[in-house]
Structure formats: structure tokens, C-alpha cells
Write an enzyme that holds these catalytic residues in place. Structure first.
Site, PDB file in Angstrom:
ATOM      1  N   ASP A   7     -52.586  82.046 -94.965  1.00 19.74           N
ATOM      2  CA  ASP A   7     -51.297  81.972 -94.291  1.00 19.74           C
ATOM      3  C   ASP A   7     -51.297  83.123 -93.287  1.00 19.74           C
ATOM      4  O   ASP A   7     -51.032  84.265 -93.647  1.00 19.74           O
ATOM      5  CB  ASP A   7     -50.158  82.123 -95.294  1.00 19.74           C
ATOM      6  N   GLU A  67     -53.039  77.338 -92.517  1.00 20.55           N
ATOM      7  CA  GLU A  67     -51.787  76.695 -92.138  1.00 20.55           C
ATOM      8  C   GLU A  67     -51.663  76.700 -90.619  1.00 20.55           C
ATOM      9  O   GLU A  67     -51.951  77.700 -89.966  1.00 20.55           O
ATOM     10  CB  GLU A  67     -50.599  77.418 -92.769  1.00 20.55           C
ATOM     11  N   ASP A 140     -46.274  85.292 -98.870  1.00 21.77           N
ATOM     12  CA  ASP A 140     -47.454  85.011 -98.045  1.00 21.77           C
ATOM     13  C   ASP A 140     -48.660  84.631 -98.912  1.00 21.77           C
ATOM     14  O   ASP A 140     -49.423  83.735 -98.564  1.00 21.77           O
ATOM     15  CB  ASP A 140     -47.793  86.221 -97.165  1.00 21.77           C
TER      16      ASP A 140
END
Length: 163
Positions: A7, A67, A140
Site C-alpha cells: 500500500d 494497490e 497501511d
């Protein structure tokens, strides 16, 4: 299959390593790469790159799942996240690894089965799916584990479909 989920971000980059072997899924490691808010952006990006390289070297994932950037109202923030994504993609490519990308909607659908799932719902499902004693934190790191799980679920389904 061992997946490094990421992420990306310039202040905090979450990472999560998930392994799928013999029908079982387990968390190998997860956490965050934090950079100094006082450091110039190029230095922060260099730190993210170096740390991702170290994680790849130490844990030897088979694939990196990242992502995709979700563009929101803050274009500057989205641009910085895109730059952090770039150094993650670079590190994966330098290691000769394939990169698979997933939208936030795909990640939520792949982990929770609902595209508008909350952070809390995602953390709860990750805890259950990975058999963790507590919900992964910070957000996160949980998001990175979710990206890795989405990749494993997607790739497993695709392999079964192709057979």
C-alpha cells in the site's frame, strides 16, 4: 505462492507478505515503512525504494501486488502516492518479479466480498483469514495484507478457472 502486498505512500508505505501453500494461507510478515516528514521527497522515495528492495531480498516473494492509485480531491497527494508506487514498481522490476495491480474496489471485493467495506471490516476479515491473534495495525499494513490476500484469491481462482 508468496505475495508481497504493498500500500504505497510517501509518508507511510504498508507492506504485507502472505504465503499460500497446500491450500493454507498465512501471514509471513507485515508492517510499515515510515519516512521523515522533514525529508525532501526524493530522499523519502529513495528510502521507500531501498526498504522495499530489502524486503524483497529477505523474503523472496514470487510476485508483488500493489494497490492502484485512487484519485481523490487532493491531486498533490495522489501524485505523491503515484511516485511512491513508481519506486515500488521499480524495485520489483529490478528483482525480476511480476507486478499485479488491484483497485481499492477489487481489494475490498476480494477480501470482504463488499466493495464499500470499511477499514474496520477489512481488518476483521484479515484477522480471520490469516488466523491472526489481533487485527493488523496500522491501517497501511492491514491494507497491504489485504492487497496480498486479494492477489492470492484472484490468482487461485484464475488458475482453477483455466484448468
Amino acid at each position: 505462492m508468496r505475495v508481497l502486498g504493498v500500500d504505497p505512500g510517501t509518508a507511510t508505505t504498508g507492506f504485507g507478505l502472505v504465503e499460500h501453500e497446500s491450500g493454507k494461507i498465512r501471514a509471513v510478515d507485515y508492517g510499515c515503512i515510515r519516512t521523515s516528514a522533514n525529508a525532501p521527497l526524493p530522499q523519502r522515495l529513495l528510502e521507500v525504494h531501498a526498504r522495499i528492495q530489502g524486503i524483497i531480498r529477505d523474503f523472496r516473494p514470487d510476485v508483488v501486488a500493489v494497490e492502484q492509485v485512487f484519485f481523490n480531491k487532493n491531486a498533490r497527494s495522489a501524485l505523491q502516492v503515484g511516485q511512491a508506487r513508481g519506486v515500488v514498481l521499480l524495485a520489483a522490476n529490478q528483482a525480476g518479479l511480476s507486478v499485479l495491480e488491484y483497485t481499492p474496489l477489487e481489494v475490498k471485493m476480494g477480501v470482504v466480498g463488499y466493495g464499500r467495506a470499511s477499514k474496520r471490516q477489512i481488518q476483521s476479515m484479515i484477522k480471520v483469514l490469516l488466523g491472526l491473534e489481533e487485527e493488523p495495525r496500522p491501517d497501511d499494513a492491514a491494507d497491504a495484507l489485504a492487497v496480498a490476500l486479494c492477489c492470492i484469491h484472484t490468482e487461485t481462482t484464475l488458475r482453477e478457472f483455466r484448468q
